[in-house]
Design an enzyme around this catalytic site. Structure first.
Site, PDB file in Angstrom:
ATOM      1  N   ARG A 122     -43.622  39.376  36.291  1.00 14.63           N
ATOM      2  CA  ARG A 122     -42.357  40.206  36.006  1.00 14.63           C
ATOM      3  C   ARG A 122     -42.938  41.028  34.532  1.00 14.63           C
ATOM      4  NH1 ARG A 122     -38.515  35.660  34.031  1.00 14.63           N
ATOM      5  NH2 ARG A 122     -37.395  37.543  33.204  1.00 14.63           N
TER       6      ARG A 122
ATOM      7  N   SER B  10     -41.494  41.238  31.754  1.00 11.75           N
ATOM      8  CA  SER B  10     -41.169  41.029  30.541  1.00 11.75           C
ATOM      9  C   SER B  10     -42.376  40.309  29.568  1.00 11.75           C
ATOM     10  CB  SER B  10     -40.160  39.887  30.375  1.00 11.75           C
ATOM     11  OG  SER B  10     -40.735  38.360  30.638  1.00 11.75           O
TER      12      SER B  10
ATOM     13  N   LYS C  53     -39.118  25.944  35.371  1.00 17.15           N
ATOM     14  CA  LYS C  53     -37.539  25.715  35.249  1.00 17.15           C
ATOM     15  C   LYS C  53     -36.822  26.823  35.915  1.00 17.15           C
ATOM     16  CE  LYS C  53     -35.813  27.150  30.848  1.00 17.15           C
ATOM     17  NZ  LYS C  53     -34.823  26.640  29.726  1.00 17.15           N
ATOM     18  N   ASP C  54     -37.575  28.015  36.284  1.00 20.76           N
ATOM     19  CA  ASP C  54     -36.746  28.963  36.925  1.00 20.76           C
ATOM     20  C   ASP C  54     -37.020  29.140  38.469  1.00 20.76           C
ATOM     21  OD1 ASP C  54     -35.801  30.149  34.782  1.00 20.76           O
ATOM     22  OD2 ASP C  54     -37.485  31.291  34.206  1.00 20.76           O
TER      23      ASP C  54
ATOM     24  N   THR D  28     -25.921  30.982  23.092  1.00 18.37           N
ATOM     25  CA  THR D  28     -26.669  30.408  24.421  1.00 18.37           C
ATOM     26  C   THR D  28     -25.823  30.751  25.445  1.00 18.37           C
ATOM     27  OG1 THR D  28     -27.792  28.461  25.472  1.00 18.37           O
ATOM     28  CG2 THR D  28     -25.562  27.996  24.174  1.00 18.37           C
TER      29      THR D  28
ATOM     30  N   SER E  94     -26.718  28.868  28.384  1.00 10.40           N
ATOM     31  CA  SER E  94     -26.944  27.882  29.232  1.00 10.40           C
ATOM     32  C   SER E  94     -25.989  27.047  29.168  1.00 10.40           C
ATOM     33  CB  SER E  94     -28.407  27.108  28.661  1.00 10.40           C
ATOM     34  OG  SER E  94     -28.373  25.816  29.137  1.00 10.40           O
ATOM     35  N   LEU E  95     -25.307  26.789  30.375  1.00 10.54           N
ATOM     36  CA  LEU E  95     -24.239  25.606  30.633  1.00 10.54           C
ATOM     37  C   LEU E  95     -24.737  24.275  30.061  1.00 10.54           C
ATOM     38  CD1 LEU E  95     -22.757  26.722  34.085  1.00 10.54           C
ATOM     39  CD2 LEU E  95     -22.334  27.476  31.775  1.00 10.54           C
ATOM     40  N   ARG E  96     -25.947  23.778  30.201  1.00  9.04           N
ATOM     41  CA  ARG E  96     -26.704  22.622  29.876  1.00  9.04           C
ATOM     42  C   ARG E  96     -26.639  22.442  28.298  1.00  9.04           C
ATOM     43  NH1 ARG E  96     -31.438  21.827  28.082  1.00  9.04           N
ATOM     44  NH2 ARG E  96     -31.933  24.042  28.409  1.00  9.04           N
ATOM     45  N   ARG E  97     -27.233  23.512  27.552  1.00  9.79           N
ATOM     46  CA  ARG E  97     -27.070  23.380  26.138  1.00  9.79           C
ATOM     47  C   ARG E  97     -25.873  23.514  25.743  1.00  9.79           C
ATOM     48  NH1 ARG E  97     -31.828  28.005  26.423  1.00  9.79           N
ATOM     49  NH2 ARG E  97     -33.517  26.616  26.725  1.00  9.79           N
TER      50      ARG E  97
ATOM     51  N   ARG F 255     -27.266  37.232  26.248  1.00 10.42           N
ATOM     52  CA  ARG F 255     -28.305  37.400  27.218  1.00 10.42           C
ATOM     53  C   ARG F 255     -29.392  38.251  27.076  1.00 10.42           C
ATOM     54  NH1 ARG F 255     -30.411  36.835  31.342  1.00 10.42           N
ATOM     55  NH2 ARG F 255     -29.836  38.320  33.068  1.00 10.42           N
ATOM     56  N   GLY F 256     -30.576  38.567  27.947  1.00  7.64           N
ATOM     57  CA  GLY F 256     -31.432  39.375  27.513  1.00  7.64           C
ATOM     58  C   GLY F 256     -32.754  38.710  27.422  1.00  7.64           C
ATOM     59  N   ASN F 257     -33.872  39.256  27.623  1.00  9.50           N
ATOM     60  CA  ASN F 257     -35.352  38.430  27.409  1.00  9.50           C
ATOM     61  C   ASN F 257     -35.273  38.101  25.873  1.00  9.50           C
ATOM     62  OD1 ASN F 257     -36.188  40.751  25.751  1.00  9.50           O
ATOM     63  ND2 ASN F 257     -36.916  41.687  27.684  1.00  9.50           N
TER      64      ASN F 257
ATOM     65  N   THR G  67     -34.908  40.657  22.913  1.00  9.66           N
ATOM     66  CA  THR G  67     -33.475  41.161  22.790  1.00  9.66           C
ATOM     67  C   THR G  67     -32.728  40.263  22.322  1.00  9.66           C
ATOM     68  OG1 THR G  67     -33.778  42.100  25.059  1.00  9.66           O
ATOM     69  CG2 THR G  67     -31.837  42.086  24.182  1.00  9.66           C
ATOM     70  N   ARG G  68     -33.016  38.881  22.390  1.00  9.05           N
ATOM     71  CA  ARG G  68     -31.957  38.026  21.861  1.00  9.05           C
ATOM     72  C   ARG G  68     -32.447  37.797  20.448  1.00  9.05           C
ATOM     73  NH1 ARG G  68     -30.808  32.942  25.943  1.00  9.05           N
ATOM     74  NH2 ARG G  68     -30.882  34.264  27.957  1.00  9.05           N
TER      75      ARG G  68
ATOM     76  N   CYS H 184     -30.119  26.344  39.152  1.00  9.21           N
ATOM     77  CA  CYS H 184     -30.445  26.262  37.923  1.00  9.21           C
ATOM     78  C   CYS H 184     -29.271  26.633  36.913  1.00  9.21           C
ATOM     79  CB  CYS H 184     -31.589  27.508  37.879  1.00  9.21           C
ATOM     80  SG  CYS H 184     -31.194  29.241  38.122  1.00  9.21           S
TER      81      CYS H 184
HETATM   82  C1  DPM Z   1     -33.053  28.800  33.068  1.00 10.37           C
HETATM   83  C2  DPM Z   1     -32.116  28.521  32.141  1.00 10.37           C
HETATM   84  C3  DPM Z   1     -32.603  29.145  31.222  1.00 10.37           C
HETATM   85  C4  DPM Z   1     -33.637  29.977  31.658  1.00 10.37           C
HETATM   86  C5  DPM Z   1     -31.177  27.501  32.059  1.00 10.37           C
HETATM   87  C6  DPM Z   1     -31.367  26.207  31.074  1.00 10.37           C
HETATM   88  C7  DPM Z   1     -32.043  29.558  29.597  1.00 10.37           C
HETATM   89  C8  DPM Z   1     -30.847  30.533  30.005  1.00 10.37           C
HETATM   90  C9  DPM Z   1     -30.151  30.758  28.786  1.00 10.37           C
HETATM   91  C10 DPM Z   1     -32.965  27.778  34.434  1.00 10.37           C
HETATM   92  N1  DPM Z   1     -33.960  29.512  32.824  1.00 10.37           N
HETATM   93  O1  DPM Z   1     -32.165  26.172  30.300  1.00 10.37           O
HETATM   94  O2  DPM Z   1     -30.266  25.566  30.856  1.00 10.37           O
HETATM   95  O3  DPM Z   1     -30.453  30.480  27.618  1.00 10.37           O
HETATM   96  O4  DPM Z   1     -29.179  31.855  28.789  1.00 10.37           O
HETATM   97  C11 DPM Z   1     -35.896  30.729  30.656  1.00 10.37           C
HETATM   98  C12 DPM Z   1     -36.670  30.481  29.591  1.00 10.37           C
HETATM   99  C13 DPM Z   1     -37.891  30.094  29.706  1.00 10.37           C
HETATM  100  C14 DPM Z   1     -37.908  29.905  31.185  1.00 10.37           C
HETATM  101  C15 DPM Z   1     -36.047  30.924  28.034  1.00 10.37           C
HETATM  102  C16 DPM Z   1     -35.149  29.633  27.248  1.00 10.37           C
HETATM  103  C17 DPM Z   1     -39.149  29.622  28.607  1.00 10.37           C
HETATM  104  C18 DPM Z   1     -39.250  28.242  28.565  1.00 10.37           C
HETATM  105  C19 DPM Z   1     -40.094  27.663  29.912  1.00 10.37           C
HETATM  106  C20 DPM Z   1     -34.538  31.254  30.970  1.00 10.37           C
HETATM  107  N2  DPM Z   1     -37.006  30.460  31.708  1.00 10.37           N
HETATM  108  O5  DPM Z   1     -34.933  28.784  28.006  1.00 10.37           O
HETATM  109  O6  DPM Z   1     -35.128  29.883  26.232  1.00 10.37           O
HETATM  110  O7  DPM Z   1     -41.038  28.115  30.291  1.00 10.37           O
HETATM  111  O8  DPM Z   1     -39.548  26.644  30.071  1.00 10.37           O
END
Ligand code: DPM
Length: 358
Positions: free
Chosen positions: A24, A26, A96-97, A143, A145-148, A165-167, A170-171, A259
């Site tokens: 990607r 980013s 995790k993606d 955040t 993330s529903l999990r967080r 949102r955003g990379n 951006t955040r 995810c």
């Molecule tokens: C997934 C989630 C997020 C990413 C959901 C979660 C965060 C989304 C958000 C599945 N992928 O964690 O509950 O915060 O809106 C992502 C990040 C990384 C990989 C950024 C992050 C970097 C860390 C890594 C986005 N994917 O989580 O801060 O390599 O594990």
């Protein structure tokens, strides 16, 4: 070596292989791809690496929460198309993606040593020195993330949570340059890779917020039939990380979570034991099912003969003991079944419905 690998005639007449790595666009994705490229370069100095950068749906849709976009392989689809068309040979992802099942024809050929898997708090500069405990009531935490959000709402009921949102760039900009958020929550691993470790003011331990399945680990996706490339990248596998992540992914898969569900884990390898804690949450964190189980993952040097026999939750690891891999996968499934028996399905179904209706 032959197959899909292109050859390149150099000035001195020597023929060397060219391996193309899709990424990607980013900055984080580029950094992650470059780090795998330099590992490969060390291991295989004769190989030529080419990096091909692409945009994905996940990069283009920046204004919608991840969990609301109905595309499962958000960040991976275009890259997989390029793999399938033989335009690239290797794609580096954050594990995790990557969904727990990949489309036919693809596999995870390497999982690298995990960085710090925990989440981190990044404060607005005006809040320097504070923690989630000491921030003023009603402070807004960013955040999506529903999990967080689920875990932190329960643990810090005085705080408020909003999507962001955003990379990563951006955040951090949204945090620093506006007054919308008192702090944001990001994965420590991503911050570290970006060189922003100095912005981490607090690391969240398992009692505050457990991490996402696969968080902090990099994965190398390849064509499942490309034996040359599979063998080449397999040396990047980090056995403890592989075992932990296979148990985590099997847990998520058995729960039928994607995810974007409030599912969190914590794993540890101690000696020959693998420990997995897994949990599912309602969106507000009020309902939670959580348990810990363990298994023995002693390495017995019995490695699988055939690639087909040795795929665990989309991971091919022919150079790691197949009985250890089997045990890790079973651990994740067993723990999920324990939670399913206690009603995990209802919690996740309700969370999904509520999130879709928002
Ligand atoms: C997934 C989630 C997020 C990413 C959901 C979660 C965060 C989304 C958000 C599945 N992928 O964690 O509950 O915060 O809106 C992502 C990040 C990384 C990989 C950024 C992050 C970097 C860390 C890594 C986005 N994917 O989580 O801060 O390599 O594990």
């Amino acid at each position: 070596m032959s197959g899909n690998v292109s050859l390149c005639q150099e000035g001195d007449g020597k023929v060397s292989r060219v391996i193309r790595m899709g990424t990607r666009k980013s900055q984080l994705a580029r950094i992650q791809t470059d780090s795998v490229a330099s590992r490969l370069k060390e291991l295989y100095p004769e190989v030529q690496l080419e990096i091909v950068a692409m945009s994905t749906i996940g990069d283009k849709i920046l204004d919608t929460a991840l969990s609301k976009i109905g595309e499962k392989s958000l960040f991976t689809k275009e890259l997989e198309n390029a793999l399938e068309r033989n335009e690239v040979d290797i794609v580096v992802h954050s594990l995790k993606d990557l969904p727990t099942s990949l489309p036919t024809g693809f596999t995870i050929g390497a999982i690298l040593q995990r960085e710090n898997p925990h989440d981190a708090v990044v404060l607005h500069p005006k809040n320097a020195g504070l923690t989630l405990d000491s921030l003023p009531g009603k402070s807004v935490i960013g955040t999506s993330s529903l999990r967080r959000a689920a875990q932190l709402k329960k643990r810090f009921p005085q705080l408020e949570f909003e999507n962001i949102r955003g990379n990563l760039n951006t955040r951090l900009k949204k945090l620093d340059e506006k007054d919308d958020y008192a702090a944001i929550i990001l994965a420590a691993a991503g911050l570290k890779r970006m060189g922003w470790e100095n912005r981490i003011s607090q690391i969240l331990g398992p009692e505050d917020c457990m991490y996402a399945v696969g968080q902090g680990a990099l994965a190398v996706e390849v064509r499942a039939q490309d034996r040359d490339i599979l063998e080449m990248v397999s040396v990047l596998h980090h056995p403890d990380t592989v075992l932990r992540c296979i148990s985590e992914r099997a847990f998520l898969k058995q729960l039928e979570g994607g995810c974007s569900v409030p599912v969190a884990v914590h794993t540890e390898v101690k000696g020959s034991m693998l420990y997995l804690t897994g949990a599912v949450y309602s969106l507000d964190g009020a309902d939670c099912l959580k348990d810990t189980m363990q298994t023995c993952v002693e390495i017995d040097n019995k490695v699988s003969e055939s690639a087909q026999e040795c795929v665990h939750v989309a991971v091919t690891a022919n150079n790691i003991s197949s009985s250890a891999l089997d045990a890790a996968e079973k651990l994740g499934m067993d723990l999920a079944n324990v939670l399913l028996n206690k009603g995990a399905k209802d919690i996740l179904t309700t969370a999904r419905k509520l999130n879709d209706a928002r």
